[in-house]
Scaffold this motif. Structure first.
Motif, PDB file in Angstrom:
ATOM      1  N   LEU A 117      -0.686   5.392  -5.117  1.00  0.00           N
ATOM      2  CA  LEU A 117      -0.137   4.085  -5.587  1.00  0.00           C
ATOM      3  C   LEU A 117      -0.428   2.955  -4.168  1.00  0.00           C
ATOM      4  CD1 LEU A 117       2.425   4.280  -8.126  1.00  0.00           C
ATOM      5  CD2 LEU A 117       0.323   3.398  -8.431  1.00  0.00           C
ATOM      6  N   ARG A 118       0.327   3.758  -3.239  1.00  0.00           N
ATOM      7  CA  ARG A 118       0.296   3.098  -1.852  1.00  0.00           C
ATOM      8  C   ARG A 118      -1.097   2.422  -1.492  1.00  0.00           C
ATOM      9  NH1 ARG A 118       4.653   5.356   1.982  1.00  0.00           N
ATOM     10  NH2 ARG A 118       5.903   3.736   1.132  1.00  0.00           N
ATOM     11  N   TYR A 119      -1.842   3.430  -1.502  1.00  0.00           N
ATOM     12  CA  TYR A 119      -3.164   2.907  -1.072  1.00  0.00           C
ATOM     13  C   TYR A 119      -4.276   2.294  -2.046  1.00  0.00           C
ATOM     14  CZ  TYR A 119      -1.697   6.137   2.697  1.00  0.00           C
ATOM     15  OH  TYR A 119      -1.165   6.857   3.463  1.00  0.00           O
ATOM     16  N   SER A 120      -3.718   2.395  -3.356  1.00  0.00           N
ATOM     17  CA  SER A 120      -4.533   1.633  -4.293  1.00  0.00           C
ATOM     18  C   SER A 120      -4.192   0.146  -4.813  1.00  0.00           C
ATOM     19  CB  SER A 120      -4.703   2.496  -5.548  1.00  0.00           C
ATOM     20  OG  SER A 120      -3.509   2.853  -6.330  1.00  0.00           O
ATOM     21  N   VAL A 121      -2.901   0.023  -4.272  1.00  0.00           N
ATOM     22  CA  VAL A 121      -2.466  -1.287  -4.698  1.00  0.00           C
ATOM     23  C   VAL A 121      -2.443  -2.226  -3.364  1.00  0.00           C
ATOM     24  CG1 VAL A 121      -0.163  -2.501  -5.371  1.00  0.00           C
ATOM     25  CG2 VAL A 121      -0.726  -0.301  -6.321  1.00  0.00           C
ATOM     26  N   PRO A 122      -2.861  -3.201  -3.682  1.00  0.00           N
ATOM     27  CA  PRO A 122      -2.875  -4.535  -2.638  1.00  0.00           C
ATOM     28  C   PRO A 122      -1.379  -4.444  -1.896  1.00  0.00           C
ATOM     29  CG  PRO A 122      -3.581  -5.429  -4.388  1.00  0.00           C
ATOM     30  CD  PRO A 122      -3.256  -4.103  -4.728  1.00  0.00           C
ATOM     31  N   GLN A 123      -1.328  -4.718  -0.543  1.00  0.00           N
ATOM     32  CA  GLN A 123      -0.143  -4.895   0.267  1.00  0.00           C
ATOM     33  C   GLN A 123       0.825  -6.107  -0.386  1.00  0.00           C
ATOM     34  OE1 GLN A 123       0.926  -4.387   3.884  1.00  0.00           O
ATOM     35  NE2 GLN A 123      -0.706  -2.741   3.913  1.00  0.00           N
ATOM     36  N   ASP A 124       1.901  -5.511  -0.826  1.00  0.00           N
ATOM     37  CA  ASP A 124       2.735  -6.261  -1.596  1.00  0.00           C
ATOM     38  C   ASP A 124       4.194  -5.819  -1.291  1.00  0.00           C
ATOM     39  OD1 ASP A 124       4.400  -7.510  -3.220  1.00  0.00           O
ATOM     40  OD2 ASP A 124       3.405  -7.069  -5.134  1.00  0.00           O
ATOM     41  N   PRO A 125       5.114  -6.675  -0.692  1.00  0.00           N
ATOM     42  CA  PRO A 125       6.377  -6.255  -0.270  1.00  0.00           C
ATOM     43  C   PRO A 125       7.091  -5.520  -1.391  1.00  0.00           C
ATOM     44  CG  PRO A 125       5.886  -8.344   0.472  1.00  0.00           C
ATOM     45  CD  PRO A 125       5.035  -8.030  -0.344  1.00  0.00           C
ATOM     46  N   ILE A 126       7.195  -6.112  -2.480  1.00  0.00           N
ATOM     47  CA  ILE A 126       7.779  -5.566  -3.647  1.00  0.00           C
ATOM     48  C   ILE A 126       7.415  -4.221  -4.205  1.00  0.00           C
ATOM     49  CG2 ILE A 126       8.343  -6.072  -6.180  1.00  0.00           C
ATOM     50  CD1 ILE A 126       8.535  -9.206  -5.477  1.00  0.00           C
TER      51      ILE A 126
ATOM     52  N   SER B 202       9.297  -0.600  -4.104  1.00  0.00           N
ATOM     53  CA  SER B 202       9.639   0.141  -5.221  1.00  0.00           C
ATOM     54  C   SER B 202       8.997   1.543  -5.128  1.00  0.00           C
ATOM     55  CB  SER B 202       8.966  -0.455  -6.599  1.00  0.00           C
ATOM     56  OG  SER B 202       9.244  -1.658  -6.658  1.00  0.00           O
ATOM     57  N   LEU B 203       7.770   1.742  -4.349  1.00  0.00           N
ATOM     58  CA  LEU B 203       7.211   3.042  -3.878  1.00  0.00           C
ATOM     59  C   LEU B 203       8.207   3.790  -3.192  1.00  0.00           C
ATOM     60  CD1 LEU B 203       3.590   1.891  -3.448  1.00  0.00           C
ATOM     61  CD2 LEU B 203       4.390   3.518  -5.100  1.00  0.00           C
ATOM     62  N   GLY B 204       8.904   2.961  -2.179  1.00  0.00           N
ATOM     63  CA  GLY B 204       9.782   3.736  -1.165  1.00  0.00           C
ATOM     64  C   GLY B 204      11.052   4.255  -1.874  1.00  0.00           C
TER      65      GLY B 204
END
Length: 180
Positions: free
Chosen positions: A1-10, A14-16
């Motif tokens: 998800l981290r690499y497939s989702v555009p950079q987004d702080p939210i 959530s991934l963290g």
């Protein structure tokens, strides 16, 4: 998800959180596995009903908090090969498993007997109306742990899973050769 989702702080936050939770659950699984792994039992002749008596004394607070009356009828001086500490933990787990199936106010009897070359102890409820309606096919984690240690003692433990049966759990251990 981290690499497939555009950079987004939210999304990053959530991934963290997901990664932290995965690490926490992995540590919990590792701790439970370590807790569940008993050393091989060091078997010496002993009285399993004396172990039951000690377990019932130590669990008196939990039994009273549940609002259940537990009686114990011992067999006449049985001798089995046992590891007292491991057997005590198994009895506690089997009793907790049985108590999870009864309501407050129930009377639960633990009756031990000698049948042939085995010591048998049954945990039963006097009145089936005291049973909690649960998924009787599900074995609890505590029961599985109890089962592993009893099998290591050369015996077996059976969950009598039925919606309305008074017998909850039975435990069997072989008698010591000098006691037969």
């Amino acid at each position: 998800l981290r690499y497939s989702v555009p950079q987004d702080p939210i999304a990053e936050k959530s991934l963290g959180r997901i990664l932290q939770e995965a690490e926490r659950l992995s540590a919990l699984h590792e701790a439970l596995t370590e807790y569940a792994t008993e050393l091989p039992p060091r078997l010496v002749p002993g009285d399993p009903d004396a172990v039951w008596a000690a377990v019932l004394r130590s669990m008196r607070g939990a039994i009273d908090a549940k609002g259940v009356q537990v009686t114990h009828a011992a067999a006449s001086r049985p001798s089995v090969r046992l590891d007292g500490d491991q057997l005590a933990r198994s009895f506690e787990r089997a009793l907790h498993h049985a108590l999870s199936r009864v309501q407050s106010g129930a009377v639960v009897d633990i009756v031990s007997s000698i049948e042939g070359s085995e010591w048998t102890s049954t945990i039963a409820v006097r009145d089936t109306l005291s049973l909690v309606k649960t998924d009787v096919e599900r074995l609890s984690f505590l029961f599985v742990l109890a089962q592993r240690a009893i099998v290591a003692h050369g015996g077996d433990v059976v969950d009598h899973a039925s919606a309305d049966a008074p017998l909850l759990v039975s435990i069997r251990l072989p008698l010591s050769l000098h006691a037969q």
